[in-house]
Scaffold this active site. Sequence first.
Site, PDB file in Angstrom:
ATOM      1  N   GLY A   1     -10.295   2.952  11.958  1.00  0.00           N
ATOM      2  CA  GLY A   1      -9.667   3.279  13.232  1.00  0.00           C
ATOM      3  C   GLY A   1     -10.602   3.874  14.254  1.00  0.00           C
TER       4      GLY A   1
ATOM      5  N   ARG B   1      -2.708  -2.035  -3.667  1.00  0.00           N
ATOM      6  CA  ARG B   1      -3.918  -1.227  -3.517  1.00  0.00           C
ATOM      7  C   ARG B   1      -3.830  -0.063  -4.491  1.00  0.00           C
ATOM      8  NH1 ARG B   1      -5.160   3.519   0.114  1.00  0.00           N
ATOM      9  NH2 ARG B   1      -7.434   3.696   0.122  1.00  0.00           N
TER      10      ARG B   1
ATOM     11  N   GLU C   1      -7.908  -4.821   5.124  1.00  0.00           N
ATOM     12  CA  GLU C   1      -7.758  -4.597   3.687  1.00  0.00           C
ATOM     13  C   GLU C   1      -6.597  -5.409   3.113  1.00  0.00           C
ATOM     14  OE1 GLU C   1      -9.077  -0.158   2.729  1.00  0.00           O
ATOM     15  OE2 GLU C   1      -7.887  -0.274   4.561  1.00  0.00           O
TER      16      GLU C   1
ATOM     17  N   HIS D   1     -13.222   3.093  -0.377  1.00  0.00           N
ATOM     18  CA  HIS D   1     -13.216   2.149   0.750  1.00  0.00           C
ATOM     19  C   HIS D   1     -13.854   0.811   0.359  1.00  0.00           C
ATOM     20  CE1 HIS D   1     -12.959   5.676   3.822  1.00  0.00           C
ATOM     21  NE2 HIS D   1     -11.746   5.222   3.506  1.00  0.00           N
TER      22      HIS D   1
ATOM     23  N   LEU E   1     -14.980   4.522   9.452  1.00  0.00           N
ATOM     24  CA  LEU E   1     -14.602   5.795  10.061  1.00  0.00           C
ATOM     25  C   LEU E   1     -13.127   5.773  10.433  1.00  0.00           C
ATOM     26  CD1 LEU E   1     -17.655   6.246  12.490  1.00  0.00           C
ATOM     27  CD2 LEU E   1     -17.468   6.880  10.068  1.00  0.00           C
ATOM     28  N   GLY E   2     -12.336   6.523   9.703  1.00  0.00           N
ATOM     29  CA  GLY E   2     -10.924   6.681   9.990  1.00  0.00           C
ATOM     30  C   GLY E   2     -10.547   8.110   9.670  1.00  0.00           C
TER      31      GLY E   2
ATOM     32  N   LYS F   1       3.432   0.844   3.174  1.00  0.00           N
ATOM     33  CA  LYS F   1       2.940  -0.111   4.160  1.00  0.00           C
ATOM     34  C   LYS F   1       2.902  -1.473   3.472  1.00  0.00           C
ATOM     35  CE  LYS F   1      -1.073  -1.052   7.122  1.00  0.00           C
ATOM     36  NZ  LYS F   1      -2.472  -0.644   7.450  1.00  0.00           N
TER      37      LYS F   1
ATOM     38  N   ASP G   1      -6.813  14.342  14.514  1.00  0.00           N
ATOM     39  CA  ASP G   1      -6.798  13.109  15.281  1.00  0.00           C
ATOM     40  C   ASP G   1      -7.989  13.073  16.235  1.00  0.00           C
ATOM     41  OD1 ASP G   1      -6.239  11.008  17.131  1.00  0.00           O
ATOM     42  OD2 ASP G   1      -4.104  11.162  16.664  1.00  0.00           O
TER      43      ASP G   1
ATOM     44  N   ASN H   1       0.885  -1.170   0.000  1.00  0.00           N
ATOM     45  CA  ASN H   1       0.000   0.000   0.000  1.00  0.00           C
ATOM     46  C   ASN H   1       0.919   1.214   0.000  1.00  0.00           C
ATOM     47  OD1 ASN H   1      -1.860   2.016   0.428  1.00  0.00           O
ATOM     48  ND2 ASN H   1      -2.922   0.998   2.103  1.00  0.00           N
TER      49      ASN H   1
ATOM     50  N   ARG I   1      -8.645  11.119  18.597  1.00  0.00           N
ATOM     51  CA  ARG I   1      -8.249  10.887  19.986  1.00  0.00           C
ATOM     52  C   ARG I   1      -7.918  12.195  20.687  1.00  0.00           C
ATOM     53  NH1 ARG I   1      -3.818   6.559  18.156  1.00  0.00           N
ATOM     54  NH2 ARG I   1      -3.601   8.294  16.674  1.00  0.00           N
TER      55      ARG I   1
ATOM     56  N   ARG J   1     -10.744  16.332   5.436  1.00  0.00           N
ATOM     57  CA  ARG J   1     -11.652  16.584   4.308  1.00  0.00           C
ATOM     58  C   ARG J   1     -13.006  17.073   4.820  1.00  0.00           C
ATOM     59  NH1 ARG J   1     -10.676  10.668   2.001  1.00  0.00           N
ATOM     60  NH2 ARG J   1      -8.419  10.744   1.870  1.00  0.00           N
TER      61      ARG J   1
END
Length: 387
Positions: A320, A88, A374, A173, A202-203, A16, A275, A9, A277, A234
């Site tokens: 995530g 990908r 994925e 996705h 949702l990421g 990755k 982020d 990826n 979090r 976005r």
Amino acid sequence: MAGRILVLNTGSSSIKYELVDVTTRERPARGLVERIGEDMGRLTHRAGDGPPYIRELPVPGHDEGLDAMMEAFAAAGPDLAPGAVGHRVVHGGTRFTKALLIDDNVIAAIEELAPLAPLHNPVNLTGIRVARKAFPGVPQVAVFDTAFHRTLPPEAYTYAVPQEWGVRRFGFHGTSCAYVSRRAAAVLGHDLADLNLIVLHLGNGASATAISGGRSVDTSMGMTPLEGLVMGTRSGDIDPALTGYLARVNGLDSQQVEHALTHHSGLLALTGTRDMREVRARNDDTARQALEIYTRRIRKYVGAYYALLGRVDAIVFTGGVGEHDGATRAASLAGLDRLGITVDPALNHADSTSERAVSPPSAEVPVLVIPTDEEWEIARQAHALIS
């Protein structure tokens, strides 16, 4: 080894990777080469459940990034002898509706599609070219993120604009949706062909997809990944007249607006961070309002897709944020009790990373958390093709 697929990826500044054995379901190795093009790059490689093999090293380009990955396999194992390399590729347009073997004609076509995904397709192609050089004679397979949405009906993919423009909705996705919808059917103990699902990925990127009988019938992302839900950077849905307005009032051209909507909007624009979090950790009015904007948009799509499907057999959270943030799951479905959609607070906030239901056992519409994979889906499709 025919069953071993190396999944790549490739991003603008990262590679990755994961080695997947489709026949044994083992994951012999995985890793990440990051900060490509910066003064100093970083490689993190893990063989099986062993300790990470980490190196700080210059990685001026993707060629050197793949060299670093291969050196890590040589130094920390396992032996790297893939039966195929699965890539990908974000945008396949209308040309590519399934995984396929890569040749020069496919590369040329992916390059022609770059205007539809200027942030993704060019770097995906870089990974393909580098891998073809590194693994001569090994089949290279492209798996397209848009392919799952090839089943969208015309009323879902057609924009009400002059048709000579040649634009339409594609959706993204798709690799994640293909995987989690199959796993959701397994968790529910039903044939996927008999189910209506709403998948919420949702990421940093986020999308909602309505799936009927395993087929995508509507999805929130459009011609590009910018449409739909509020995301990390976005904007999601906006008034299309915004571009003209900003040109007249602020003197911004269309490229500047598109760049801002893609890279400087979403949670980043609302809170100063992309982020989730960090947003959750704050306890101020700005963060609370951003979370309500974020989850309200999701709730609107869930309601719309419920109406479109007529019957919903499960809501599926993945990605995530979708997998790890119980508060976001609860807020995204708040007030939908009359539709049979609710979550159990204890189940929803339990510390778990497994496939599970977070709705009450008696819920009319199960709410599931299905961790996406994925890499496995790309490996599965690549192996099926070469077999």
